[in-house]
Design a protein around this motif. Structure first.
Motif, short mmCIF file in Angstrom:
data_model
loop_
_atom_site.label_atom_id
_atom_site.label_comp_id
_atom_site.label_asym_id
_atom_site.label_seq_id
_atom_site.Cartn_x
_atom_site.Cartn_y
_atom_site.Cartn_z
N ALA A 38 0.83 -1.22 0.00
CA ALA A 38 0.00 0.00 0.00
C ALA A 38 0.86 1.27 0.00
CB ALA A 38 -0.90 0.00 1.22
N LYS A 39 2.16 1.11 0.01
CA LYS A 39 3.04 2.28 0.03
C LYS A 39 2.85 3.14 -1.24
CE LYS A 39 7.72 3.83 -0.08
NZ LYS A 39 9.13 3.72 0.13
N PRO A 40 2.91 4.46 -1.09
CA PRO A 40 2.81 5.30 -2.30
C PRO A 40 3.98 5.06 -3.25
CG PRO A 40 2.58 6.63 -0.32
CD PRO A 40 3.01 5.27 0.13
N PHE A 41 3.65 4.88 -4.51
CA PHE A 41 4.67 4.77 -5.56
C PHE A 41 4.80 6.13 -6.25
CE2 PHE A 41 5.15 3.33 -10.24
CZ PHE A 41 6.52 3.50 -10.21
N LEU A 42 3.65 6.71 -6.62
CA LEU A 42 3.66 8.00 -7.30
C LEU A 42 2.85 9.02 -6.52
CD1 LEU A 42 2.87 6.81 -10.96
CD2 LEU A 42 5.12 7.16 -9.93
N THR A 43 3.43 10.22 -6.34
CA THR A 43 2.64 11.33 -5.83
C THR A 43 2.33 12.21 -7.04
OG1 THR A 43 3.78 11.21 -3.72
CG2 THR A 43 2.58 13.25 -4.19
N PRO A 103 0.35 15.36 -9.40
CA PRO A 103 0.34 16.82 -9.29
C PRO A 103 -0.72 17.35 -8.32
CG PRO A 103 0.58 16.18 -11.56
CD PRO A 103 0.35 14.92 -10.80
N ASP A 104 -1.84 16.63 -8.19
CA ASP A 104 -2.88 17.12 -7.26
C ASP A 104 -2.58 16.74 -5.81
OD1 ASP A 104 -3.32 14.42 -7.17
OD2 ASP A 104 -5.34 14.48 -8.02
N GLY A 105 -1.45 16.12 -5.57
CA GLY A 105 -1.06 15.77 -4.21
C GLY A 105 -1.50 14.37 -3.79
N CYS A 106 -2.35 13.73 -4.61
CA CYS A 106 -2.82 12.38 -4.26
C CYS A 106 -1.69 11.37 -4.51
CB CYS A 106 -4.01 11.98 -5.12
SG CYS A 106 -5.46 12.91 -4.70
N ASN A 107 -1.71 10.32 -3.73
CA ASN A 107 -0.74 9.24 -3.91
C ASN A 107 -1.38 8.07 -4.63
OD1 ASN A 107 1.54 10.33 -2.62
ND2 ASN A 107 0.65 9.87 -0.62
N LEU A 108 -0.58 7.43 -5.48
CA LEU A 108 -1.01 6.17 -6.09
C LEU A 108 -0.11 5.09 -5.49
CD1 LEU A 108 -2.81 4.84 -8.34
CD2 LEU A 108 -0.81 5.02 -9.81
N SER A 109 -0.73 4.09 -4.87
CA SER A 109 0.09 3.06 -4.19
C SER A 109 0.68 2.11 -5.22
CB SER A 109 -0.76 2.28 -3.20
OG SER A 109 -1.66 1.45 -3.92
N TYR A 110 1.71 1.40 -4.78
CA TYR A 110 2.30 0.36 -5.63
C TYR A 110 1.22 -0.64 -6.04
CZ TYR A 110 7.27 1.51 -5.39
OH TYR A 110 8.49 2.09 -5.57
N ASP A 111 0.41 -1.04 -5.06
CA ASP A 111 -0.60 -2.06 -5.35
C ASP A 111 -1.60 -1.59 -6.41
OD1 ASP A 111 -1.57 -4.70 -4.78
OD2 ASP A 111 -3.33 -3.70 -3.93
N SER A 112 -2.09 -0.35 -6.25
CA SER A 112 -3.07 0.16 -7.23
C SER A 112 -2.44 0.25 -8.61
CB SER A 112 -3.57 1.55 -6.83
OG SER A 112 -4.14 1.50 -5.56
N PHE A 113 -1.19 0.70 -8.64
CA PHE A 113 -0.48 0.81 -9.91
C PHE A 113 -0.39 -0.57 -10.59
CE2 PHE A 113 3.59 0.48 -12.22
CZ PHE A 113 3.44 1.50 -13.15
N LEU A 114 -0.03 -1.57 -9.82
CA LEU A 114 0.17 -2.90 -10.40
C LEU A 114 -1.15 -3.56 -10.81
CD1 LEU A 114 3.13 -3.97 -8.15
CD2 LEU A 114 3.17 -3.55 -10.61
N LYS A 115 -2.22 -3.20 -10.11
CA LYS A 115 -3.54 -3.72 -10.52
C LYS A 115 -3.93 -3.14 -11.88
CE LYS A 115 -5.57 -4.97 -6.11
NZ LYS A 115 -6.02 -4.42 -4.83
N LYS A 116 -3.66 -1.84 -12.02
CA LYS A 116 -3.95 -1.18 -13.32
C LYS A 116 -3.12 -1.84 -14.43
CE LYS A 116 -4.53 3.35 -12.67
NZ LYS A 116 -5.90 3.76 -12.82
N ALA A 117 -1.86 -2.11 -14.13
CA ALA A 117 -0.99 -2.75 -15.13
C ALA A 117 -1.52 -4.13 -15.50
CB ALA A 117 0.43 -2.85 -14.57
N ALA A 118 -1.98 -4.88 -14.50
CA ALA A 118 -2.51 -6.23 -14.77
C ALA A 118 -3.74 -6.14 -15.67
CB ALA A 118 -2.85 -6.92 -13.45
N GLN A 119 -4.56 -5.14 -15.42
CA GLN A 119 -5.76 -4.97 -16.27
C GLN A 119 -5.36 -4.65 -17.71
OE1 GLN A 119 -7.81 -2.04 -13.71
NE2 GLN A 119 -9.43 -3.57 -13.44
N PHE A 120 -4.37 -3.80 -17.86
CA PHE A 120 -3.89 -3.48 -19.23
C PHE A 120 -3.34 -4.75 -19.90
CE2 PHE A 120 -2.77 1.28 -18.27
CZ PHE A 120 -4.12 1.59 -18.32
#
Ligand code: MCA
Ligand code: AMP
Length: 503
Positions: free
Chosen positions: A17-22, A24-41
């Protein structure tokens, strides 16, 4: 079954759940969310019939989703082919045709102009916009968030990056999983990256610098990136206090130096500034040190090789040099005529060998053979020397290359286009010093008898086929080109004549 690149850089972060990307709007994208998106792609690509080894051409704005396509390709065993967003449809047509890409992912705004390109190549066209919307996202949203990783070996291709050629068309540098992984792990050690690092990321992600050097390192250590759409001084100034490292081209540093807000206090949290892609002037290095107390660490790399040399993390970072060969890279200076090693301190061509060096140019065995020796040494086309203390100096380029703001521009491509314009007999394109971009493109035109080239019309004509960053920023019209006794255009003489065009 293994997939070394995906396993080492991505898989270990699944569920994290650690942030991977912060963003421009200040929101964080976690490693897990990023990798789920990648899996869907990855599922979308598989559903579209793409098989391991197929090429995925991507020309989209910088966004987390754009980066997730890279992860998806690694997971699905596809070859990632990122393209400069400045390229025109005409430029893109070549890359798609040459690579045989099965799918093109572009911004919706260029979908119409790329549609004929996709049809001609029998490739599928998907859209992905800067805000993450588009047909790719639409199809991905109902896909599973886990994907069964496709087995690969370190010798399998991970990416195809096009690099311009001195003659002829661009060449696709074939980069294996080994090339990317070995270099990133070496750099992690050399530059002391850890999970606590926050990298200020303002580079484009379609080149080695912003894509592999910056991103792979952060993935390897599980750090965080402040992910900015582009270099914008206000944004950099705003986020420097929260960051620990930044990678940039020299233009980043000269622009920051022009801003009075750049101070020791502002950069107090930073541990490392890195520069590359173009020469960093000694003045810039020194001014930056005086203003911030930081010595910019300069390194040297290429699309074909990732990084080759670096100034030391501990020890003297010598301005005007690119430091030492990386631990697993061999670097030698050779005589361009004989290929024999040159004595210490003498200038010759730079050759490199190591696990970082690409395997050749896509479907161009002759070009590969010209530059990659059977011994494994790659002839970089750069001229340099090694000083008595072992520091590598880049002295010039054997290749007829212009580097503007970190983008490589080959004169030949522009000259061919200028030569075809009404009223132009011939042309010579050179790079001249530019205070912001390092070098700028200048075109010298020779008019056809009794004709005067119409510069605005020429600019309009080349705009259709040539990316904006390649356009000449200044034109000169001469009666004839300076040539040597062999008839070769003396570009050095032209560079000297016009060196003060942009004071
Ligand atoms: C933008 N323009 C350029 C460039 N960038 N023209 C020439 N050279 C450029 N590099 C054009 C724009 O289209 C615009 O045109 C005008 O110049 C001014 O734009 P500006 O807003 O000032 O530009 P910018 O958006 O601020 O971009 C400048 C930049 C950017 C920050 C220097 O180009 C950049 O991020 N460069 C980094 C490139 C990079 O990552 N290189 C690594 C590749 P108009 O006149 O129409 O307004 S080399 C590599 O990967 C190897 C392995 C390595 O060693 O690193
Ligand atoms: P590219 O083909 O876009 O990967 O650009 C690679 C070229 O950029 C190299 O062959 C060099 O000419 C140049 N380059 C990269 N880093 C440096 C540097 N630190 N100093 C001078 N030139 C550099």
């Amino acid at each position: 079954m293994a997939n070394p690149l995906y396993d080492r850089l991505f898989a270990r972060h699944i569920g994290n759940a650690k942030p991977f990307l912060t963003l421009p709007d200040g929101c964080n994208l976690s490693y897990d969310s990023f990798l789920k998106k990648a899996a869907q792609f990855a599922h979308v690509f598989t559903a579209a019939g793409l098989a391991p080894g197929d090429r995925v051409a991507v020309q989209v704005a910088k966004s987390p989703e754009a980066l997730a396509i890279y992860a998806a390709c690694a997971q699905a065993g596809l070859i990632f082919l990122p393209l400069n967003t400045g390229y025109t449809a005409a430029e893109l047509a070549y890359f798609v045709e040459n690579s045989g890409a099965r799918i093109i992912i572009c911004d919706a705004s260029v979908q119409m102009s790329l549609s004929p390109v996709a049809s001609a190549a029998n490739a599928e066209l998907q859209t992905l916009n800067a805000d993450g919307s588009g047909t790719l996202a639409d199809q991905a949203q109902n896909m599973p968030e886990q994907y069964p990783t496709i087995p690969r070996t370190k010798d399998d291709l991970a990416a195809l990056l096009y690099t311009s050629g001195t003659t002829g068309r661009s060449k696709g540098a074939m980069l294996t999983q080994r090339n990317l992984l070995s270099n990133c792990l070496t750099l992690v050690e050399c530059w002391r990256f850890t999970k606590d690092d926050v990298l200020l990321h303002a580079l484009p992600i379609f080149h080695t610098h912003g894509l592999f050097v910056a991103t792979n390192i952060i993935l390897a250590v599980g750090g965080r990136m402040r992910f900015l759409p582009k270099f914008e001084p206000d944004q950099i100034i705003a986020h420097l206090p929260d960051a620990t490292t930044m990678m940039g081209v020299p233009t980043f540093y000269t622009r920051l130096l022009n801003d009075p807000r750049l101070t020791k206090k502002l950069t107090g949290n930073m541990r490392l500034f890195i520069s590359g892609s173009a020469p960093l002037l000694t003045d810039t290095h020194e001014e930056f040190k005086a203003r911030t107390g930081h010595e910019i660490l300069e390194r040297y790399g290429m699309t074909e090789t990732n990084m080759n040399t670096s100034n030391p993390y501990n020890g003297e970072r010598r301005a005007g040099t690119v430091g030492f060969a990386l631990p697993d890279v061999e670097l030698k200076i050779t005589d361009p005529d004989t290929g024999k090693p040159m004595p210490v301190g003498e200038v010759g061509q730079i050759e490199v060998r190591g696990p970082n060096v690409f395997t050749g140019y896509w479907q161009m065995p002759e070009k590969t053979a010209e530059e990659l020796r059977p011994s494994g040494f790659f002839i970089t086309g750069d001229l340099g020397k090694i000083d008595a203390d072992g520091y590598v100096h880049i002295i010039g380029r054997g290749k007829d290359l212009i580097i503007s703001g970190g983008y490589n521009i080959y004169p030949k491509e522009i000259e061919e286009m200028l030569d075809a314009q009404p009223g132009v007999l011939e042309s010579a394109v050179i790079g001249v010093p530019h205070p912001d971009m390092g070098e700028a493109v200048l075109a010298v035109l020779i008019a056809q008898k009794d004709q005067a080239p119409d510069i605005p019309a020429i600019t309009a004509a080349i705009s259709k086929s040539l990316a904006r960053f390649k356009h000449p920023r200044h034109y000169e019209i001469l009666p004839q080109l300076p040539r040597n006794t062999m008839g070769k255009v003396q570009k050095n003489a032209l560079r000297d004549t016009y060196k003060d065009t942009f004071p």
